[in-house]
Design an enzyme around this catalytic site. Structure first.
Site, PDB file in Angstrom:
ATOM      1  CG  HIS A  95      -0.175  -0.098   2.511  1.00  0.00           C
ATOM      2  ND1 HIS A  95       0.555   0.944   3.053  1.00  0.00           N
ATOM      3  CD2 HIS A  95      -0.022  -1.142   3.359  1.00  0.00           C
ATOM      4  CE1 HIS A  95       1.109   0.561   4.177  1.00  0.00           C
ATOM      5  NE2 HIS A  95       0.789  -0.707   4.388  1.00  0.00           N
ATOM      6  CG  ASP A 100       5.244  -3.789   5.599  1.00  0.00           C
ATOM      7  OD1 ASP A 100       4.189  -4.401   5.866  1.00  0.00           O
ATOM      8  OD2 ASP A 100       5.777  -3.000   6.412  1.00  0.00           O
TER       9      ASP A 100
END
EC number: 3.1.3.8
Length: 479
Positions: free
Chosen positions: A82, A338
């Protein structure tokens, strides 16, 4: 012929190089340097933010980003984190506690490295912004996502005929979904509302292997992760300096860590951060390494089970590559977190340090620098290349890994054009080395045992836009 030209030609003949490469036509008398001798990437704070700060491209090996001569990209598989965001609610709580100590001295004039506080305000408007993607400033997360989609339209637009409906895939977390939507708008433009089909994949553990966010709830290698202190000596030095400049503040090393965390997020929402200069370069280097440790031991190769988690994506993408664009499709855009990308890299066996990272000192030169791996908006792109024969390689199909827009050689498999890996070799290596996710993580037999949504997807546009307001501190949008 002038003497200088003869010398240039003689050197070129001796080395086999072109006498006229690198702008040899530029007059020899000029004093302007053709190439700068300054390389300052290592000093950029963006490389010492860990995974908290704005996106920056990976420091490359100098391999050309464009397809090698004689090659064409015919399939792309990307997973993107994101975009830039505000801190999480838990990080926000620690930040607010540290700021409370800063403001507790009730001074009318801060001094020294904190003099800017006389005019500074916290960049998080209220607690509802925690978790949200940023929408303000030049580093804004939604802007990053849109621009990335636009850039990839220019790079990979030839893989879409402008008419077919293209599915793309997001995990079910609020900010991840919004990133996917903005990327889609950037890539498809006016056609986003009709020719893109967002598929949202739940982050629930019951999804098993059919997920962009597989979990390993039986992970038995978390001891080091659970005992990380997030401290290095430089934080004590920073606390002493700031306390001496503003008596009565009584900051601890832990407070300094939380203030640096706060500073590392500020550029996500603003164009400038005075907090950056409140800490020295050495302190930022230490912070970046603490972040490296966190990812390495908690979501990377320092946890022996993470390769199995990443194998879900690596194995499914291998199937796509071997099926090719005619059978499977040419474009696969995916969006997650991540800590979903780092296990994939572990599964692929790239960027693995020769030994575990030490906890008591900075391991300079280690390949596991998170600022280069998963900054906000970080992404791993797998390219399938269709190549003609060259003097070095045969006609055939090759694979390239591209991490944050820098080509990442696949270990020792670099015999193809542009240091790519022959698909057959890539397949053999992964088939030999990928661990089994369901066995390693003891996935319930009642959960899906493999990733299927790349083949079983919807082609409706119902999820392309939000149908309700964003909730305060929205996390899992499918709760």
């Amino acid at each position: 012929m002038p003497r200088t030209s003869l010398l240039t030609l003689a050197c070129a003949l001796a080395t086999g190089a072109s006498a006229f490469s690198y702008g040899a036509a530029i007059p020899q008398s000029t004093q302007e340097k053709q190439f700068s001798q300054e390389f300052r990437d290592g000093y950029s704070i963006l490389k010492h933010y860990g995974g908290n700060g704005p996106y920056s491209e990976r420091v490359s090996y100098g391999i050309a980003r464009d397809p090698p001569t004689g090659c064409e990209v015919d399939q792309v598989i990307m997973v993107k984190r994101h975009g830039e965001r505000y801190p999480s609610p838990s990080a926000g709580k620690s930040i607010e506690e540290a700021l409370a100590k800063v403001y507790s001295i009730n001074t009318t004039e801060y001094k020294g490295d904190l003099a800017f506080l006389n005019d500074w305000t916290y960049y998080v408007p209220n607690e509802c912004y925690y978790n949200a993607e940023t929408t303000s400033g030049p580093y804004a997360g939604l802007l990053d996502a849109y621009n990335h989609g636009n850039d990839y339209k220019a790079r990979y637009g030839h893989l879409w005929n402008g008419e077919t409906v293209v599915p793309f895939f997001s995990s079910g977390y609020g900010r991840v979904i919004e990133t996917a939507r903005k990327f889609g708008e950037g890539f498809f433009g006016y056609n986003y509302s009709t020719n893109a089909a967002l598929n949202i994949i739940s982050e629930s553990e019951v999804m098993g292997a059919d997920s962009l966010t597989p979990t390993c709830d039986t992970d038995n290698d978390q001891t080091t992760c659970d005992n990380l202190t997030y401290q290095l000596p430089q934080f004590k030095v920073a606390a002493a300096r700031l306390n001496s400049q503003n008596p009565g503040m009584n900051l601890t090393a832990s407070d300094v860590y939380n203030l640096i965390v706060m500073a590392s997020f500020e550029l996500n929402a603003r164009p400038f951060s005075n907090w950056i200069n409140a800490f020295t370069q050495d302190e930022w280097v230490s912070f970046g390494y603490v972040e490296d440790l966190n990812y390495y031991y908690c979501a990377g190769p320092g946890d022996k089970n993470m390769a199995a988690v990443g194998a879900v994506y690596a194995n499914a993408s291998l199937t796509l590559l071997n099926q090719g664009p005619k059978e499977a499709g040419p474009l696969f855009f995916n969006f997650a977190h991540d800590t979903n990308i780092t296990p994939i890299l572990a599964a692929l066996g790239v960027l693995i340090p020769n030994e575990d990272l030490p906890l008591d000192r900075v391991a300079f030169g280690n390949p596991y620098s998170i600022g280069n791996i998963v900054p906000m908006g970080g992404h791993l792109t797998i390219e399938r290349l269709s190549c003609q024969a060259t003097a070095l390689s045969d006609k055939g199909t090759y694979v390239r890994l591209v991490l944050n827009e820098a080509v990442l050689p696949f270990n020792d498999c670099t015999s193809g054009p542009g240091y790519s890996c022959p698909l057959a070799n890539y397949t053999s290596i992964l088939n030999k080395n990928l661990p089994d996710y369901t066995t390693t993580c003891n996935v319930s037999a009642s959960y899906p045992q493999y990733l299927s949504f790349w083949w079983n997807y919807n082609t409706t546009t119902e999820l392309n836009y939000r149908s309700s307001p964003i909730a305060c501190q929205e996390g899992d949008a499918m709760d």
